[in-house]
Design an enzyme around this catalytic site. Structure first.
Site, short mmCIF file in Angstrom:
data_model
loop_
_atom_site.label_atom_id
_atom_site.label_comp_id
_atom_site.label_asym_id
_atom_site.label_seq_id
_atom_site.Cartn_x
_atom_site.Cartn_y
_atom_site.Cartn_z
N ASN B 79 12.62 19.41 -29.51
CA ASN B 79 13.95 19.93 -29.20
C ASN B 79 14.40 21.06 -30.13
OD1 ASN B 79 14.05 16.64 -28.91
ND2 ASN B 79 14.77 17.76 -27.10
N ILE B 86 18.49 24.58 -31.88
CA ILE B 86 18.42 23.13 -31.69
C ILE B 86 19.02 22.78 -30.34
CG2 ILE B 86 19.08 20.90 -32.67
CD1 ILE B 86 19.74 22.55 -35.28
N CYS B 87 18.30 21.94 -29.60
CA CYS B 87 18.85 21.47 -28.32
C CYS B 87 19.46 20.10 -28.55
CB CYS B 87 17.74 21.41 -27.27
SG CYS B 87 18.33 20.79 -25.70
N LEU B 88 20.79 20.08 -28.70
CA LEU B 88 21.47 18.83 -29.00
C LEU B 88 22.82 18.88 -28.30
CD1 LEU B 88 21.32 16.24 -30.75
CD2 LEU B 88 22.51 17.48 -32.53
#
Lengths: 373, 204
Positions: B79, B86-88
């Protein structure tokens, strides 16, 4: 360079160079018919813009309002003598203006004022300003509260009434005739202060024995108090200054869980209100609460920070919106909550009410947009 | 206005009660909008022993908008992409994301720490790493460990070097082998991002 120095000598002979580099001058500058002391320090590179000017208080007084223009001229002028000429003309203009605007105060007028102040008593005079046209006079009441009245004389004094600034809950109008004196004004002020003794006695009791969330430092004119009851409930009262013992206007602030019982108590206990009792006593029995007081609690317990900006005060605002879920009961500033809810795709508004969810626990929350005073 | 009030409090909180394994500070006392953070790789994760540096930018509309957080230290994670993005969900605005003003820099960093321990291959940023994570976990763990050693353990290695000079040679040997392995990796992975990161690392 030499040209400049010669110019300085010709035009401002009273400004004497203080060193061989001609970076400091000291002496006098003539404006109209008066001479003013002045000291000029030029920076080493000779650039006018960083010049330091010092002058005597009279000239400073004249140039006070022209600070920006003087700085601008410093940036624009090519050499010192040109700048000083500009400075001279600014001061000249201001002097002419002052002469037109301010008729010189007549001496007998002053004598009259002094005797009037003497009648009031010098110990009561807090301050007199330089032009002898405005005064601050104090009065200490029976409870040692100090009240200050500011008097500003009209230019047509004593034909026109002076302007009065006081800190009283109700507008203070003076009765003024051409033969009125400052003592008359003072007596009217004292009379008015006496009228509100009861109000201040009651409010001071609240200030001493409860946690006042608003206003921070109440003035004598403030008739409202926001009193903490618990961590998420408070009441805002507005007292009638003329009838301080009668039932004040009461607003409940906080989550419904916390304020609903208070509302019910109030409705059922209205008959208990006794005008012979103090405000604090009456409020406690009306709402059936013991107000948390400085003797048994800390103010931080009641002034919880807004969950969005993490502060208690946002400008003048304090957190007034509270999540209705008693397990959450998170307080927010109205501004913060509205700004957050508005940015959401789920934003819904009907008339003045905004619908959304508590950013903490997602319980539905509504905000009424009130027009702030 | 809200941003400054809040950042002041948040920075105080970082000083008084920093979250476990996370540190955060301002680069410049007067500027509360540019922060740097460090996350210590969690025990039992392939990032264990590494210190990961992050850059945080606080937008004007914070806390009504989420902070912008990027990894500065290269990290091998489904991620997190080669640019450190950041993929959050908590770093995005609703409806796509889950940012709420009740979150703050501290909770965001903690959730990044959690994401490092528990990657989310359902919503990957690096599909290849996500596939590897799902179908060839041992390979993923190995590479992630190697990246951690290569990029996130500079400080740790230096300490051992200076404290025990005798152990220097095996240590550096170990390092060499890591580099060799990453070189192999280059063939299987798009070479460009890796170069990118090595450059960045040199600059830092």
């Amino acid at each position: 360079m030499d040209e400049n120095r010669r110019n300085m000598l010709m035009k401002f002979p009273c400004l004497i160079p203080q060193n061989a580099d001609f970076t400091e001058y000291d002496g006098y500058i003539q404006i109209l018919d008066e001479e003013y002391r002045m000291n000029i320090k030029l920076p080493k590179d000779g650039k006018l813009k960083d010049t330091r000017l010092t002058c005597d208080w009279k000239l400073e007084q004249i140039l006070k309002k022209y600070d920006k223009i003087v700085k601008q001229r410093l940036n624009q002028c090519e050499n010192l003598s040109a700048f000083l000429e500009e400075l001279g003309s600014i001061a000249e203009k201001q002097l002419c203006f002052q002469e037109q605007m301010q008729p010189t105060i007549q001496r007998n007028n002053c004598a009259q004022l002094i005797s009037e102040l003497e009648n009031i008593g010098w110990e009561k005079v807090v301050s007199v300003n330089a032009d002898f046209q405005s005064f601050q006079i104090k009065f200490v009441d029976l409870k040692q509260r100090q009240h200050v009245m500011q008097i500003k004389l009209h230019s047509q004094h004593p034909r026109q009434a002076p302007t009065i600034i006081v800190d009283l809950p109700v507008k203070f109008d003076i009765v003024w005739t051409a033969s009125s004196t400052l003592l008359d004004v003072f007596n009217q002020f004292v009379h008015n202060v006496d009228l509100y003794q009861d109000l201040w006695n009651n409010l001071n009791e609240l200030d001493r024995k409860t946690w006042i969330l608003e206003p921070d430092n109440p003035t004598f004119s403030a008739t409202n108090r926001r009193i903490a009851i618990s961590a998420n409930a408070s009441i805002q009262i507005t007292v009638d200054p003329k009838h301080p013992s009668s039932l004040p206007d009461i607003k409940f602030l906080g989550s419904n869980q916390a304020t609903n019982p208070l509302r019910e108590n109030m409705t059922s206990n209205l008959h208990l209100w006794d005008e012979n009792e103090g405000l604090l006593h009456n409020l406690s029995s009306l709402l059936e609460v013991t107000f948390p007081s400085p003797s048994n609690s800390k103010k931080e317990d009641f002034s919880a920070d807004c969950g969005i900006c993490y502060s208690y005060r946002l400008g003048m605002e304090i957190p007034e919106e509270v999540c209705n879920d008693s397990r959450c009961a998170q307080p927010f500033h109205q501004t913060c909550l509205i700004e957050w809810l508005r940015g959401l795709p789920s934003y819904r508004q009907s008339f003045q009410t905004i619908f959304g969810e508590c950013p903490y626990c997602s319980t539905p929350i509504t905000v009424k947009m009130s027009i702030r005073k | 206005m809200q941003r400054n009030l809040r950042m002041k409090k948040e920075l105080q909180m970082f000083v008084q009660s920093p979250p476990h394994g996370v540190s955060c500070w301002t680069n410049d006392e007067d500027n509360m909008t540019q922060l740097t953070a460090q996350i210590i790789g969690g025990e039992g994760t392939p990032y264990e022993g590494g210190i990961f540096k992050l850059e945080i930018q606080i937008p004007d509309r914070y806390p009504f908008e989420p902070p912008k957080v990027n990894f500065m230290t290269p990290i091998y994670h489904p991620n997190i992409d080669s640019g450190g993005r950041i993929c959050l969900d908590t770093l995005k605005m609703p409806p796509k994301g889950a940012w709420k003003p009740c979150l703050n820099v501290s909770t965001v960093l903690t959730s990044i720490q959690l994401l490092m321990a528990e990657p989310n291959p359902e919503d990957p940023l690096m599909t290849e790493i996500a596939n590897e994570f799902q179908y060839n976990k041992s390979m993923y763990l190995q590479t992630a460990r190697e990246w951690t050693k290569k990029h996130a353990m500079d400080d740790v290695v230096q300490v051992t070097k200076s404290s025990s000079p005798e152990s220097k040679s095996p240590e550096s040997k170990g390092l060499c082998s890591v580099t060799d392995k990453t070189k192999d990796l280059k063939r299987t992975h798009p070479p460009q991002p890796l170069d990118d990161m090595t450059n960045k690392k040199v600059r830092n």
